[in-house]
Design a protein around this motif. Structure first.
Motif, PDB file in Angstrom:
ATOM      1  N   VAL A   1      10.492  35.660   9.462  1.00 27.17           N
ATOM      2  CA  VAL A   1       9.916  34.326   9.657  1.00 27.17           C
ATOM      3  C   VAL A   1       9.970  33.989  11.151  1.00 27.17           C
ATOM      4  CG1 VAL A   1       9.960  31.920   8.910  1.00 27.17           C
ATOM      5  CG2 VAL A   1      10.811  33.703   7.372  1.00 27.17           C
ATOM      6  N   PRO A   2       8.930  34.305  11.904  1.00 27.85           N
ATOM      7  CA  PRO A   2       9.003  34.131  13.366  1.00 27.85           C
ATOM      8  C   PRO A   2       8.972  32.687  13.837  1.00 27.85           C
ATOM      9  CG  PRO A   2       6.830  34.914  12.713  1.00 27.85           C
ATOM     10  CD  PRO A   2       7.672  34.954  11.479  1.00 27.85           C
ATOM     11  N   GLN A   3       8.590  31.725  12.965  1.00 25.80           N
ATOM     12  CA  GLN A   3       8.446  30.336  13.399  1.00 25.80           C
ATOM     13  C   GLN A   3       9.779  29.601  13.516  1.00 25.80           C
ATOM     14  OE1 GLN A   3       7.071  31.658  10.673  1.00 25.80           O
ATOM     15  NE2 GLN A   3       4.851  31.685  10.955  1.00 25.80           N
ATOM     16  N   SER A   4      10.844  30.147  12.958  1.00 23.94           N
ATOM     17  CA  SER A   4      12.134  29.443  12.949  1.00 23.94           C
ATOM     18  C   SER A   4      12.834  29.546  14.292  1.00 23.94           C
ATOM     19  CB  SER A   4      13.034  30.010  11.850  1.00 23.94           C
ATOM     20  OG  SER A   4      12.466  29.822  10.582  1.00 23.94           O
ATOM     21  N   GLY A   5      13.755  28.604  14.536  1.00 28.07           N
ATOM     22  CA  GLY A   5      14.508  28.610  15.783  1.00 28.07           C
ATOM     23  C   GLY A   5      15.634  27.607  15.729  1.00 28.07           C
ATOM     24  N   PHE A   6      16.110  27.197  16.900  1.00 25.42           N
ATOM     25  CA  PHE A   6      17.169  26.190  16.954  1.00 25.42           C
ATOM     26  C   PHE A   6      17.024  25.365  18.223  1.00 25.42           C
ATOM     27  CE2 PHE A   6      18.925  30.023  18.884  1.00 25.42           C
ATOM     28  CZ  PHE A   6      19.583  29.568  20.015  1.00 25.42           C
ATOM     29  N   VAL A   7      17.646  24.185  18.202  1.00 26.45           N
ATOM     30  CA  VAL A   7      17.519  23.232  19.297  1.00 26.45           C
ATOM     31  C   VAL A   7      18.891  22.658  19.621  1.00 26.45           C
ATOM     32  CG1 VAL A   7      17.025  21.318  17.704  1.00 26.45           C
ATOM     33  CG2 VAL A   7      16.270  21.163  20.084  1.00 26.45           C
ATOM     34  N   ASP A   8      19.096  22.299  20.861  1.00 25.86           N
ATOM     35  CA  ASP A   8      20.303  21.577  21.285  1.00 25.86           C
ATOM     36  C   ASP A   8      20.127  20.124  20.832  1.00 25.86           C
ATOM     37  OD1 ASP A   8      22.206  20.065  22.710  1.00 25.86           O
ATOM     38  OD2 ASP A   8      22.218  21.481  24.384  1.00 25.86           O
ATOM     39  N   VAL A   9      20.793  19.768  19.746  1.00 25.68           N
ATOM     40  CA  VAL A   9      20.558  18.463  19.129  1.00 25.68           C
ATOM     41  C   VAL A   9      20.978  17.327  20.066  1.00 25.68           C
ATOM     42  CG1 VAL A   9      21.032  16.992  17.150  1.00 25.68           C
ATOM     43  CG2 VAL A   9      20.838  19.460  16.833  1.00 25.68           C
ATOM     44  N   ALA A  10      22.101  17.481  20.755  1.00 25.40           N
ATOM     45  CA  ALA A  10      22.556  16.421  21.658  1.00 25.40           C
ATOM     46  C   ALA A  10      21.537  16.158  22.759  1.00 25.40           C
ATOM     47  CB  ALA A  10      23.909  16.801  22.264  1.00 25.40           C
ATOM     48  N   GLU A  11      20.946  17.207  23.293  1.00 25.83           N
ATOM     49  CA  GLU A  11      19.924  17.034  24.333  1.00 25.83           C
ATOM     50  C   GLU A  11      18.651  16.426  23.753  1.00 25.83           C
ATOM     51  OE1 GLU A  11      19.963  17.569  27.604  1.00 25.83           O
ATOM     52  OE2 GLU A  11      22.029  18.233  27.702  1.00 25.83           O
ATOM     53  N   TYR A  12      18.333  16.781  22.524  1.00 28.21           N
ATOM     54  CA  TYR A  12      17.168  16.191  21.864  1.00 28.21           C
ATOM     55  C   TYR A  12      17.366  14.691  21.671  1.00 28.21           C
ATOM     56  CZ  TYR A  12      13.677  15.407  18.136  1.00 28.21           C
ATOM     57  OH  TYR A  12      12.637  14.921  17.376  1.00 28.21           O
ATOM     58  N   VAL A  13      18.563  14.295  21.252  1.00 26.39           N
ATOM     59  CA  VAL A  13      18.876  12.865  21.101  1.00 26.39           C
ATOM     60  C   VAL A  13      18.709  12.141  22.438  1.00 26.39           C
ATOM     61  CG1 VAL A  13      20.750  11.214  20.669  1.00 26.39           C
ATOM     62  CG2 VAL A  13      20.370  13.123  19.091  1.00 26.39           C
ATOM     63  N   MET A  14      19.236  12.735  23.506  1.00 27.46           N
ATOM     64  CA  MET A  14      19.127  12.110  24.829  1.00 27.46           C
ATOM     65  C   MET A  14      17.663  11.992  25.258  1.00 27.46           C
ATOM     66  SD  MET A  14      22.345  13.888  26.820  1.00 27.46           S
ATOM     67  CE  MET A  14      21.851  13.155  28.380  1.00 27.46           C
ATOM     68  N   ALA A  15      16.878  13.020  24.968  1.00 29.62           N
ATOM     69  CA  ALA A  15      15.465  12.988  25.347  1.00 29.62           C
ATOM     70  C   ALA A  15      14.703  11.925  24.558  1.00 29.62           C
ATOM     71  CB  ALA A  15      14.835  14.366  25.135  1.00 29.62           C
ATOM     72  N   LEU A  16      15.009  11.784  23.269  1.00 28.44           N
ATOM     73  CA  LEU A  16      14.376  10.741  22.464  1.00 28.44           C
ATOM     74  C   LEU A  16      14.746   9.351  22.982  1.00 28.44           C
ATOM     75  CD1 LEU A  16      14.842  12.105  18.826  1.00 28.44           C
ATOM     76  CD2 LEU A  16      12.658  11.746  19.979  1.00 28.44           C
ATOM     77  N   SER A  17      16.018   9.168  23.323  1.00 29.92           N
ATOM     78  CA  SER A  17      16.471   7.873  23.856  1.00 29.92           C
ATOM     79  C   SER A  17      15.723   7.528  25.140  1.00 29.92           C
ATOM     80  CB  SER A  17      17.977   7.899  24.103  1.00 29.92           C
ATOM     81  OG  SER A  17      18.688   8.158  22.915  1.00 29.92           O
ATOM     82  N   ALA A  18      15.579   8.528  26.010  1.00 26.71           N
ATOM     83  CA  ALA A  18      14.856   8.303  27.266  1.00 26.71           C
ATOM     84  C   ALA A  18      13.381   8.009  27.007  1.00 26.71           C
ATOM     85  CB  ALA A  18      15.001   9.529  28.171  1.00 26.71           C
ATOM     86  N   GLU A  19      12.795   8.714  26.045  1.00 29.47           N
ATOM     87  CA  GLU A  19      11.382   8.510  25.728  1.00 29.47           C
ATOM     88  C   GLU A  19      11.156   7.116  25.140  1.00 29.47           C
ATOM     89  OE1 GLU A  19       7.482  10.436  25.622  1.00 29.47           O
ATOM     90  OE2 GLU A  19       9.367  10.717  26.710  1.00 29.47           O
ATOM     91  N   LEU A  20      12.103   6.663  24.322  1.00 25.29           N
ATOM     92  CA  LEU A  20      12.011   5.315  23.762  1.00 25.29           C
ATOM     93  C   LEU A  20      11.935   4.283  24.881  1.00 25.29           C
ATOM     94  CD1 LEU A  20      12.288   3.324  21.307  1.00 25.29           C
ATOM     95  CD2 LEU A  20      14.766   3.439  21.699  1.00 25.29           C
ATOM     96  N   GLN A  21      12.836   4.405  25.829  1.00 25.04           N
ATOM     97  CA  GLN A  21      12.873   3.436  26.923  1.00 25.04           C
ATOM     98  C   GLN A  21      11.668   3.584  27.845  1.00 25.04           C
ATOM     99  OE1 GLN A  21      17.057   2.937  28.503  1.00 25.04           O
ATOM    100  NE2 GLN A  21      17.484   4.410  26.863  1.00 25.04           N
TER     101      GLN A  21
END
Length: 367
Positions: free
Chosen positions: A142-162
């Motif tokens: 399944v080549p589409q699977s992967g992983f993400v740094d969740v803490a960095e994703y949270v920070m990026a979402l927070s910044a995008e919100l603002q």
């Protein structure tokens, strides 16, 4: 017309609540995301595998199938554009024995129905050549699977919100919501209620409790909540003979004990599924042998002593042990009759993968 203080309040600043806030703010809405913890992402979002799922597990036509496949690509694009660490490493889904081959074929067919993309069948001989340490009689690549740094994703979402004009308020626990005519009065911290035109309950483990504190909401529509603890172990020496995710075939209550990687690329295993009476994060090491045995079904070389306790996550399940995991529950006006209110229940796996697509669904309901 009823006077309101802000247009939209989103309760819960996990990845789904933040993603909802971002999507609504991008559409020009005045948004406030409130969170009871000191920081965003401290609940379910901070205690999971960080896996980006492909979308092959979920029944065709289900909400999970739709938002997982779309959310996966939205998440990869979001992370690439904003420098959030992630890796599309691919995944093996392994049939350990001959009697699992039909089930493996079923998931390959389901992947095609769900529009996952190419998922390749790998027989035992080819599997042994490509992954000598991997047990099993066949696997899906399944080549589409992967992983993400969740803490960095949270920070990026927070910044995008603002960046889009939204606001995030932490240490703000919502104590009561009153459904008024054309508004919702949100009470928190003993202060005067804040009135909003629209409200999103993205409370995760606290979503059901918040719905019960929402006066005027039909209480028979609040689904049950079951706490499912998942234990994660890391690897002694931090080395495994694999560079991609490895999954067994899923069980009834979860996807099985699998190999994933943390934000630093170090291996970790989990989660198992243990139903508990209340939200708790104590690590119970008493089932290490059982946990290791589950891994040896697809990696025979693992020893019990190779596993070191890491952390515990708790998922908000809508059903108890041995019951098939149901679809996400997204309730809007069509379900409960209250204009401007969206309730989200049972947002567990693949909630992280699906977060940006769930946000689109919520924003569309509120349009």
């Amino acid at each position: 017309m009823t006077t309101v203080d802000i247009e939209v309040i989103v309760v819960g600043a996990g990845v789904v609540g933040l993603a909802c806030g971002v999507e609504l703010a991008k559409r020009g809405r005045e948004v406030l995301v409130v969170e009871r913890e000191a920081r965003a992402g401290e609940g379910v979002s901070s205690r999971n595998s960080g896996v980006i799922h492909a979308g092959l597990y979920y029944p065709p036509g289900s909400l999970k199938a739709r938002v997982c496949v779309r959310g996966r690509e939205l998440l990869y694009a979001f992370c690439a554009a904003r420098g959030v660490p992630h890796r599309r490493c691919g995944k093996w889904v392994v049939a350990a024995t001959e009697d699992q081959l039909d089930t493996l074929r079923h998931y390959q067919a389901r992947a095609a129905e769900n529009g996952v993309g190419e998922v390749h069948w790998v027989d035992g001989e080819l599997l042994r050549r490509r992954e000598p340490a991997l047990g099993g009689v066949a696997a899906l690549d399944v080549p589409q699977s992967g992983f993400v740094d969740v803490a960095e994703y949270v920070m990026a979402l927070s910044a995008e919100l603002q960046r889009h004009g939204g606001q995030l308020l932490t240490r703000c626990e919502v104590e009561r919501i009153d459904c008024e005519e054309a508004a919702f009065a949100v009470s928190a911290g003993g202060e005067s209620p804040i009135r909003c035109r629209q409200l999103v309950n993205a409370g995760g483990l606290g979503a059901q409790a918040l719905a019960r504190r929402t006066h005027g909401f039909p209480q028979h529509l609040v689904p049950p909540l079951h706490f499912a603890a998942g234990h994660y172990y890391r690897m002694r020496g931090n080395k495994v003979p694999f560079d991609r995710l490895v999954y067994p075939l899923p069980g009834r209550s979860g996807l099985g004990v699998h190999l994933g990687f943390d934000a630093a690329g170090l291996p970790r295993f989990g989660p198992d599924v243990r139903f508990i009476e209340r939200e708790a994060y104590d690590f119970d090491d008493s089932r290490r042998a059982e946990f290791a045995a589950a891994i040896r079904e697809w990696w025979p070389g693992l020893r019990d002593e190779d596993l070191l306790p890491d952390f515990v996550g708790v998922r908000p399940k809508l059903v108890g042990p041995e019951s098939p995991t149901p679809d996400f529950v997204l309730q809007g006006e069509a379900e409960h009759g209250l204009a401007g209110l969206v309730q989200l229940f049972g947002i567990e796996s693949p909630g992280l993968t699906s977060s940006l697509a769930i946000a689109e669904e919520v924003a569309d309901r509120l349009a």
